[in-house]
Design a protein around this motif. Structure first.
Motif, PDB file in Angstrom:
ATOM      1  N   GLU A  31       4.912 -57.656 -58.997  1.00  0.00           N
ATOM      2  CA  GLU A  31       4.975 -57.011 -57.692  1.00  0.00           C
ATOM      3  C   GLU A  31       6.335 -56.352 -57.516  1.00  0.00           C
ATOM      4  OE1 GLU A  31       3.689 -55.977 -53.749  1.00  0.00           O
ATOM      5  OE2 GLU A  31       2.615 -56.640 -55.544  1.00  0.00           O
ATOM      6  N   ALA A  34       6.552 -53.172 -59.578  1.00  0.00           N
ATOM      7  CA  ALA A  34       5.788 -52.092 -58.947  1.00  0.00           C
ATOM      8  C   ALA A  34       6.557 -51.502 -57.777  1.00  0.00           C
ATOM      9  CB  ALA A  34       4.432 -52.625 -58.486  1.00  0.00           C
ATOM     10  N   LYS A  69      -1.911 -46.537 -60.470  1.00  0.00           N
ATOM     11  CA  LYS A  69      -2.522 -47.859 -60.355  1.00  0.00           C
ATOM     12  C   LYS A  69      -1.483 -48.980 -60.287  1.00  0.00           C
ATOM     13  CE  LYS A  69      -6.774 -46.480 -62.704  1.00  0.00           C
ATOM     14  NZ  LYS A  69      -7.616 -46.612 -63.919  1.00  0.00           N
ATOM     15  N   ILE A  70      -0.254 -48.678 -60.718  1.00  0.00           N
ATOM     16  CA  ILE A  70       0.815 -49.675 -60.627  1.00  0.00           C
ATOM     17  C   ILE A  70       1.416 -49.676 -59.225  1.00  0.00           C
ATOM     18  CG2 ILE A  70       3.130 -50.303 -61.430  1.00  0.00           C
ATOM     19  CD1 ILE A  70       2.333 -49.247 -64.185  1.00  0.00           C
ATOM     20  N   ASN A  72       0.203 -48.298 -56.441  1.00  0.00           N
ATOM     21  CA  ASN A  72      -0.766 -48.423 -55.356  1.00  0.00           C
ATOM     22  C   ASN A  72      -1.713 -49.592 -55.671  1.00  0.00           C
ATOM     23  OD1 ASN A  72       0.113 -46.012 -53.941  1.00  0.00           O
ATOM     24  ND2 ASN A  72      -0.833 -44.850 -55.616  1.00  0.00           N
ATOM     25  N   SER A  73      -1.617 -50.639 -54.895  1.00  0.00           N
ATOM     26  CA  SER A  73      -2.455 -51.808 -55.152  1.00  0.00           C
ATOM     27  C   SER A  73      -3.908 -51.532 -54.763  1.00  0.00           C
ATOM     28  CB  SER A  73      -1.933 -53.015 -54.361  1.00  0.00           C
ATOM     29  OG  SER A  73      -1.948 -52.743 -52.970  1.00  0.00           O
ATOM     30  N   ARG A  79      -2.780 -55.192 -58.810  1.00  0.00           N
ATOM     31  CA  ARG A  79      -2.256 -53.943 -59.365  1.00  0.00           C
ATOM     32  C   ARG A  79      -2.532 -53.905 -60.861  1.00  0.00           C
ATOM     33  NH1 ARG A  79       1.685 -51.730 -55.833  1.00  0.00           N
ATOM     34  NH2 ARG A  79       2.403 -53.194 -54.228  1.00  0.00           N
ATOM     35  N   ARG A  80      -2.360 -52.741 -61.440  1.00  0.00           N
ATOM     36  CA  ARG A  80      -2.516 -52.617 -62.893  1.00  0.00           C
ATOM     37  C   ARG A  80      -1.454 -53.474 -63.578  1.00  0.00           C
ATOM     38  NH1 ARG A  80       0.076 -50.304 -66.890  1.00  0.00           N
ATOM     39  NH2 ARG A  80      -0.958 -49.278 -68.663  1.00  0.00           N
TER      40      ARG A  80
END
Length: 368
Positions: A31, A34, A69-70, A72-73, A79-80
């Motif tokens: 997290e 990201a 994708k990382i 934006n959850s 997430r990715r």
């Protein structure tokens, strides 16, 4: 065992259990990465396409959709997954350590500003040293070119380099020009003031008007008095020029450069030279500080520090210090504060052997 850990989890698998901070780091690392990725892109004004290209250039190909994708959850909060290689590439692109990448971006801007402030402080200090060395070399050149025989020697050399007489004279006049010299000294004084206001290398808190608590002319004069009255006479002659040159910033800051040049020049030629005149100049400057009318506590403490410096041998015990404080009409608190302002060492014998009285020659000299 644990070889099936997903992505970045492998990178933090071996973190010590330690305290709650480390346990929290284990659970929130991806997290944090990201959030840090999004923050670093935002502060740089990079699009997801630009970030993907930067990672590709760093040897870790990644598509824009993977970046999306990382940062934006998904609706469920997931997430990715980020691989170890991707995390290393991100850290490389951002110019930070992987450990820094794992941290929460909260406070990251403050840490970056702190790094910049350190760069400014260290860079400013380096600029001051370089400028001081430049002025020192220029002062030596002016001192030597002030003698006609040296001017003739320089002109003869320039002639071998195919310079005509007019060009040679112009070159000498350029180095001797009083206006340029004064402007350079004024520029250095401004630089010195700026660097002083920046703070120190270990304490980056900007200084205020009471910066004399941290740096006083008395401290410079005390160090220079030790240099010329104690160190130089006991140092191997061939090492003296380098020793003096290393003190260039102090010589310039304290206004002692011109007085020191004859000593430097003589030792450069391999001839030991008495330093009494330099010590007398320093003592006169200390006396000037003593004689001026104090405008506040700092002025008074500087004056007291100068008085102590002219009598201090460096080996006085507590009782002798109390006696000296009483002799100077100062309280022990003022005495202690003055010692700090003047950076006068206690119990080290650093000034041992120096004359307790100002040199007699100082009485007839004037501050330059």
């Amino acid at each position: 065992m644990n070889d099936d850990l997903p992505g970045l989890a492998r990178l933090i698998r071996d973190l010590p259990e330690g305290d709650g901070h480390n346990r929290s780091l284990r659970t929130s690392s991806e997290e944090n990465v990201a959030l840090r990725l999004a923050w670093e892109m935002r502060r740089r004004g990079w699009s997801q396409d630009r970030m993907a290209q930067e990672l590709t250039n760093a040897g870790q190909p990644m598509h824009q959709s993977a970046i999306s994708k990382i940062v934006n959850s998904m609706p469920d909060g997931r997430r990715r997954t980020i691989s170890v290689d991707e995390a290393i590439a991100m850290a490389r692109v951002f110019g930070i350590s992987v450990g820094e990448l794992l941290r929460s971006p909260h406070g990251a801007e403050g840490r970056d500003l702190h790094r910049l402030s350190r760069a400014v402080v260290f860079g400013g200090g380096g600029a001051r040293e370089q400028c001081a060395n430049f002025i020192f070399a220029w002062a030596c050149l002016r001192y030597q070119l002030s003698r006609p025989e040296n001017q003739r020697a320089y002109q003869r050399y320039l002639k071998t380099r195919r310079a005509d007489a007019a060009t040679s004279r112009e070159g000498i006049e350029t180095w001797l020009a009083e206006r340029s010299w004064r402007e350079m000294q004024a520029a250095y004084a401004t630089l010195e003031q700026v660097v002083q206001n920046l703070g120190g290398e270990s304490d980056l808190t900007p200084l205020t008007a009471d910066r004399r608590w941290r740096h006083s002319t008395v401290a410079d004069l005390v160090r220079l008095r030790h240099l010329f009255a104690g160190q130089i006479p006991s140092t191997e002659p061939r090492s003296v020029p380098l020793l003096i040159e290393q003190h260039a910033p102090l010589l310039i800051r304290a206004g002692v450069l011109q007085a020191a040049l004859p000593v430097f020049d003589a030792y450069t030629q391999g001839t030991p030279c008495p330093t009494a005149d330099v010590v007398a100049d320093i003592d006169q400057r200390l006396q000037h500080i003593i004689d001026r009318k104090p405008q506040g506590r700092l002025d008074y403490l500087e004056s007291l520090a100068a008085r102590i410096a002219l009598q201090w041998k460096g080996d006085e015990g507590t009782q002798q210090q109390r006696e000296l404080a009483a002799e100077l009409g100062a309280s022990m608190q003022d005495y202690t504060d003055a010692m700090k302002i003047g950076s006068i060492p206690r119990g080290t014998g650093v000034l041992r052997g120096l004359d307790r009285r100002p040199a007699q020659a100082a009485q007839s000299r004037q501050i330059r």
